[in-house]
Design a protein around this motif. Structure first.
Motif, PDB file in Angstrom:
ATOM      1  N   MET A  25       0.816  -1.210   0.000  1.00 22.07           N
ATOM      2  CA  MET A  25       0.000   0.000   0.000  1.00 22.07           C
ATOM      3  C   MET A  25       0.855   1.267   0.000  1.00 22.07           C
ATOM      4  O   MET A  25       0.515   2.209  -0.716  1.00 22.07           O
ATOM      5  CB  MET A  25      -0.963   0.003   1.191  1.00 22.07           C
ATOM      6  CG  MET A  25      -2.206  -0.832   0.967  1.00 22.07           C
ATOM      7  SD  MET A  25      -3.161  -0.394  -0.521  1.00 22.07           S
ATOM      8  CE  MET A  25      -3.752   1.240  -0.102  1.00 22.07           C
ATOM      9  N   PRO A  26       1.952   1.329   0.758  1.00 22.21           N
ATOM     10  CA  PRO A  26       2.776   2.550   0.672  1.00 22.21           C
ATOM     11  C   PRO A  26       3.288   2.818  -0.749  1.00 22.21           C
ATOM     12  O   PRO A  26       3.326   3.968  -1.188  1.00 22.21           O
ATOM     13  CB  PRO A  26       3.929   2.274   1.635  1.00 22.21           C
ATOM     14  CG  PRO A  26       3.346   1.343   2.647  1.00 22.21           C
ATOM     15  CD  PRO A  26       2.421   0.458   1.847  1.00 22.21           C
ATOM     16  N   GLU A  27       3.648   1.768  -1.470  1.00 24.72           N
ATOM     17  CA  GLU A  27       4.088   1.942  -2.855  1.00 24.72           C
ATOM     18  C   GLU A  27       2.932   2.413  -3.736  1.00 24.72           C
ATOM     19  O   GLU A  27       3.097   3.298  -4.568  1.00 24.72           O
ATOM     20  CB  GLU A  27       4.655   0.630  -3.412  1.00 24.72           C
ATOM     21  CG  GLU A  27       5.966   0.221  -2.814  1.00 24.72           C
ATOM     22  CD  GLU A  27       6.405  -1.150  -3.287  1.00 24.72           C
ATOM     23  OE1 GLU A  27       7.608  -1.305  -3.538  1.00 24.72           O
ATOM     24  OE2 GLU A  27       5.548  -2.069  -3.416  1.00 24.72           O
ATOM     25  N   LEU A  28       1.766   1.826  -3.538  1.00 28.54           N
ATOM     26  CA  LEU A  28       0.580   2.219  -4.297  1.00 28.54           C
ATOM     27  C   LEU A  28       0.218   3.675  -3.999  1.00 28.54           C
ATOM     28  O   LEU A  28      -0.108   4.441  -4.900  1.00 28.54           O
ATOM     29  CB  LEU A  28      -0.575   1.292  -3.924  1.00 28.54           C
ATOM     30  CG  LEU A  28      -1.732   1.151  -4.880  1.00 28.54           C
ATOM     31  CD1 LEU A  28      -1.268   0.650  -6.228  1.00 28.54           C
ATOM     32  CD2 LEU A  28      -2.767   0.207  -4.305  1.00 28.54           C
ATOM     33  N   LEU A  32       0.678   5.894  -7.312  1.00 28.71           N
ATOM     34  CA  LEU A  32      -0.594   6.223  -7.958  1.00 28.71           C
ATOM     35  C   LEU A  32      -1.386   7.304  -7.232  1.00 28.71           C
ATOM     36  O   LEU A  32      -2.342   7.838  -7.785  1.00 28.71           O
ATOM     37  CB  LEU A  32      -1.472   4.974  -8.100  1.00 28.71           C
ATOM     38  CG  LEU A  32      -0.967   3.862  -9.003  1.00 28.71           C
ATOM     39  CD1 LEU A  32      -1.988   2.728  -9.061  1.00 28.71           C
ATOM     40  CD2 LEU A  32      -0.687   4.380 -10.395  1.00 28.71           C
ATOM     41  N   GLY A  33      -1.036   7.568  -5.983  1.00 28.02           N
ATOM     42  CA  GLY A  33      -1.783   8.562  -5.217  1.00 28.02           C
ATOM     43  C   GLY A  33      -3.026   8.006  -4.558  1.00 28.02           C
ATOM     44  O   GLY A  33      -3.859   8.770  -4.063  1.00 28.02           O
ATOM     45  N   VAL A  34      -3.166   6.692  -4.526  1.00 28.17           N
ATOM     46  CA  VAL A  34      -4.333   6.068  -3.899  1.00 28.17           C
ATOM     47  C   VAL A  34      -4.345   6.401  -2.405  1.00 28.17           C
ATOM     48  O   VAL A  34      -3.355   6.218  -1.705  1.00 28.17           O
ATOM     49  CB  VAL A  34      -4.321   4.535  -4.100  1.00 28.17           C
ATOM     50  CG1 VAL A  34      -5.424   3.864  -3.314  1.00 28.17           C
ATOM     51  CG2 VAL A  34      -4.429   4.202  -5.571  1.00 28.17           C
ATOM     52  N   GLY A  35      -5.460   6.903  -1.932  1.00 26.15           N
ATOM     53  CA  GLY A  35      -5.621   7.197  -0.510  1.00 26.15           C
ATOM     54  C   GLY A  35      -4.969   8.474  -0.046  1.00 26.15           C
ATOM     55  O   GLY A  35      -4.813   8.683   1.153  1.00 26.15           O
ATOM     56  N   ARG A  46      -6.618  -1.855  -0.953  1.00 31.72           N
ATOM     57  CA  ARG A  46      -5.811  -2.912  -0.322  1.00 31.72           C
ATOM     58  C   ARG A  46      -6.338  -4.287  -0.729  1.00 31.72           C
ATOM     59  O   ARG A  46      -5.571  -5.205  -1.011  1.00 31.72           O
ATOM     60  CB  ARG A  46      -5.820  -2.757   1.195  1.00 31.72           C
ATOM     61  CG  ARG A  46      -4.960  -3.789   1.913  1.00 31.72           C
ATOM     62  CD  ARG A  46      -4.907  -3.580   3.423  1.00 31.72           C
ATOM     63  NE  ARG A  46      -4.141  -2.382   3.730  1.00 31.72           N
ATOM     64  CZ  ARG A  46      -4.638  -1.270   4.282  1.00 31.72           C
ATOM     65  NH1 ARG A  46      -5.918  -1.203   4.592  1.00 31.72           N
ATOM     66  NH2 ARG A  46      -3.873  -0.236   4.528  1.00 31.72           N
ATOM     67  N   GLU A  47      -7.655  -4.433  -0.784  1.00 34.79           N
ATOM     68  CA  GLU A  47      -8.263  -5.704  -1.192  1.00 34.79           C
ATOM     69  C   GLU A  47      -7.891  -6.052  -2.634  1.00 34.79           C
ATOM     70  O   GLU A  47      -7.490  -7.182  -2.921  1.00 34.79           O
ATOM     71  CB  GLU A  47      -9.784  -5.603  -1.054  1.00 34.79           C
ATOM     72  CG  GLU A  47     -10.528  -6.867  -1.331  1.00 34.79           C
ATOM     73  CD  GLU A  47     -12.028  -6.708  -1.134  1.00 34.79           C
ATOM     74  OE1 GLU A  47     -12.767  -7.303  -1.932  1.00 34.79           O
ATOM     75  OE2 GLU A  47     -12.446  -5.994  -0.208  1.00 34.79           O
TER      76      GLU A  47
END
Length: 71
Positions: A25-28, A32-35, A46-47
């Motif tokens: 998630m930290p990489e995402l 991508l700026g997710v979250g 995350r799912e």
């Protein structure tokens, strides 16, 4: 389907990111700026991330049995 409305990130883009090497998630979040705005997407992102990582692990664990017969 759009996962992160604030940054217009789809589940497809998350799966593509995993295919390109993202595995957390930290990489995402960073790539991508997710979250990064309201945060409502984090649990579903995350799912999607984990399901695609699990799917990749299953594919990379295939083993092929060599044929022992001569032609």
């Amino acid at each position: 389907m759009i996962v992160c409305v604030c940054n217009n990130i789809s589940d497809r883009e998350i799966r593509q990111a995993v295919d390109l090497g993202i595995s957390s998630m930290p990489e995402l979040h960073r790539e991508l700026g997710v979250g990064t705005c309201c945060g409502k997407c984090v649990s579903y992102a995350r799912e999607v991330l984990n399901e695609h990582l699990d799917g990749k692990a299953q594919v990379t664990e295939l083993h092929f049995k060599k044929s022992t017969t001569s032609a």
